[in-house]
Design a protein around this motif. Structure first.
Motif, short mmCIF file in Angstrom:
data_model
loop_
_atom_site.label_atom_id
_atom_site.label_comp_id
_atom_site.label_asym_id
_atom_site.label_seq_id
_atom_site.Cartn_x
_atom_site.Cartn_y
_atom_site.Cartn_z
N PHE A 5 0.86 -1.18 0.00
CA PHE A 5 0.00 0.00 0.00
C PHE A 5 0.90 1.23 0.00
N ASP A 9 -1.90 4.40 -3.99
CA ASP A 9 -3.10 3.68 -3.58
C ASP A 9 -3.99 4.58 -2.72
N ARG A 76 -6.26 -4.38 2.73
CA ARG A 76 -6.72 -3.60 1.58
C ARG A 76 -8.22 -3.30 1.71
N ASP A 126 -9.14 2.24 -7.02
CA ASP A 126 -7.91 1.64 -6.50
C ASP A 126 -7.45 0.46 -7.37
N LYS A 130 -4.02 -2.24 -11.08
CA LYS A 130 -3.62 -3.56 -10.55
C LYS A 130 -3.94 -4.62 -11.58
#
Length: 131
Positions: A5, A9, A76, A126, A130
């Motif tokens: 993180f 993020d 998360r 977020d 990814k």
């Protein structure tokens, strides 16, 4: 992939929470709902929110590689929800709709109600980078 993180993020979560939190924070229906919603229903709302954030994070960010990273996954999900909750509190405070000193129960409930959709925006933004 390491999945640490970082400030990127944090920024993504704040922007996502803000994007969906602002329009709903202007809604008088959300303010009134927070005044009448029983604690049981509020608890269910928070649990449903965490489940949906978890499902989205699992599908879009962790996938089949979650077995070794369950603690990271939990941090998360709960971290995104906590950050979202704080962003919603700030939005409501700026709109003078967060009566934390006069009626803290309503203030907390109002933030939980609005944090539900805002947290979905937060986890979606977020997850953008990814892969």
């Amino acid at each position: 992939m390491d999945w640490k993180f970082n400030t990127e993020d944090l920024g993504q979560i704040v922007i996502g929470a803000f994007a969906l939190g602002v329009p709903i924070s202007f809604s008088e229906e959300a303010w009134q709902l927070s005044e009448t919603l029983p604690l049981l229903n509020l608890t269910v709302l928070v649990l449903i929110t965490l489940v949906f954030i978890g499902l989205y994070a699992y599908q879009s960010m962790f996938g089949q590689n979650i077995h070794r990273r369950v603690p990271v996954f939990l941090v998360r999900v709960f971290g995104a929800y906590l950050i979202t909750y704080l962003v919603v509190c700030l939005i409501l405070f700026s709109l003078n709709q967060f009566p934390i000193l006069d009626n803290w129960v309503i203030a907390v409930k109002r933030a939980f109600v609005i944090a539900m959709p805002a947290s979905m925006g937060a986890i979606i933004v977020d997850s953008f980078d990814k892969e």
